[in-house]
Enzyme design. Structure first.
Site, PDB file in Angstrom:
ATOM      1  N   ASP A   1     120.883 132.163  80.471  1.00  0.00           N
ATOM      2  CA  ASP A   1     119.759 133.037  79.994  1.00  0.00           C
ATOM      3  C   ASP A   1     118.702 132.269  79.484  1.00  0.00           C
ATOM      4  O   ASP A   1     117.574 132.749  80.050  1.00  0.00           O
ATOM      5  CB  ASP A   1     120.290 134.041  78.734  1.00  0.00           C
ATOM      6  CG  ASP A   1     119.437 135.014  78.381  1.00  0.00           C
ATOM      7  OD1 ASP A   1     118.702 135.779  79.032  1.00  0.00           O
ATOM      8  OD2 ASP A   1     119.005 134.808  77.215  1.00  0.00           O
TER       9      ASP A   1
ATOM     10  N   LYS B   1     114.690 132.144  80.924  1.00  0.00           N
ATOM     11  CA  LYS B   1     113.451 132.122  80.190  1.00  0.00           C
ATOM     12  C   LYS B   1     112.696 131.205  80.442  1.00  0.00           C
ATOM     13  O   LYS B   1     111.517 130.993  80.715  1.00  0.00           O
ATOM     14  CB  LYS B   1     113.833 132.255  78.845  1.00  0.00           C
ATOM     15  CG  LYS B   1     114.779 133.597  78.436  1.00  0.00           C
ATOM     16  CD  LYS B   1     115.209 133.679  77.071  1.00  0.00           C
ATOM     17  CE  LYS B   1     115.756 134.908  76.689  1.00  0.00           C
ATOM     18  NZ  LYS B   1     116.158 134.929  75.265  1.00  0.00           N
TER      19      LYS B   1
ATOM     20  N   GLY C   1     118.524 142.432  69.187  1.00  0.00           N
ATOM     21  CA  GLY C   1     118.280 143.713  68.552  1.00  0.00           C
ATOM     22  C   GLY C   1     117.576 144.584  69.384  1.00  0.00           C
ATOM     23  O   GLY C   1     116.667 144.455  70.195  1.00  0.00           O
TER      24      GLY C   1
END
Length: 232
Positions: free
Chosen positions: A6, A10, A107
């Site tokens: 991941d 990015k 979140g």
């Protein structure tokens, strides 16, 4: 993100934003945290560091470095104190110097905020006169740089080594000799006391900056020593 995949995705995007290179995920060196053991965390703390999993994009005279791996960061640095779900991006500009962007990276609401921001950007691009439009990713397709992405063997950085070696005279000299022959200078070294009944001791070394290719060759030679136990 134990394997670092991941973070590598990015970093690939951020590298394109920063340097105008095409997206090249397959050329981004990616190493996760699976090889880190509790003793490495403790060793780092004793030496005044913390271990952080970083994605690093850096432009050099030879090309662009794109790498994701665990890194020792001095405890006093702000980026060493990013914990929990918080993320940080450190950007170093020629004029402004280093700037740090810090915020929640996980979140429901933080993720939703990022998605909505991307949608707003897309809508603005579709509804803006192309003649007045800021180029996508700050670069037009015909402006993309042909700077090469450097293979990890050509990247120069400092290293942390943990070596489990036989506790007897001459072993340290042989290890230091191999490092010297590969042009590797030692910045700091620490030898632990052997546990009761143990014949091997952990040696902790920090190196000065050196090419990854040279360090890999030194590690291969050190691991081949009869006095060294296991992987370095």
């Amino acid at each position: 993100d134990v394997k670092g995949i991941d973070a590598a995705h990015k970093l690939t995007i951020l590298g394109s934003l920063a340097f105008g290179v095409p997206l090249q995920f397959d050329k981004t060196f990616t190493e996760g945290i699976s090889r880190i053991e509790p003793q490495d965390v403790a060793n780092a703390a004793e030496l005044g560091y913390r271990i952080k999993h970083l994605g690093i994009a850096r432009r050099t005279g030879q090309g662009v470095e794109m790498r994701v791996h665990p890194t020792l960061i001095p405890q006093r640095r702000l980026i060493a104190n990013v914990d929990g779900v918080m993320n940080a991006v450190l950007v170093k500009g020629n004029a402004v110097g280093p700037t740090l962007y810090y915020g929640a990276g996980a979140g429901s609401l933080p993720t939703a905020s990022a998605v909505v921001a991307d949608i707003v950007d897309v809508v603005r691009a579709l509804t803006t006169d192309p003649g007045n439009r800021v180029p996508h990713l700050a670069f037009q397709p015909d402006e993309l740089s042909d700077q090469p992405i450097l293979p990890m063997e050509q990247v120069e950085t400092a290293y942390y080594l943990r070596i489990t070696a036989l506790d007897q005279p001459g072993v340290m000299a042989r290890i230091a000799g191999i490092l010297g022959e590969e042009g590797i200078s030692i910045e700091a070294i620490q030898q632990k006391e052997p546990a009761e009944g143990e014949t091997h001791v952990p040696l902790i070394m920090l190196s000065h900056r050196v090419l990854e290719g040279s360090m890999n060759e030194a590690i291969r030679r050190i691991e081949a020593l009869d006095s060294v136990n296991g992987a370095v």
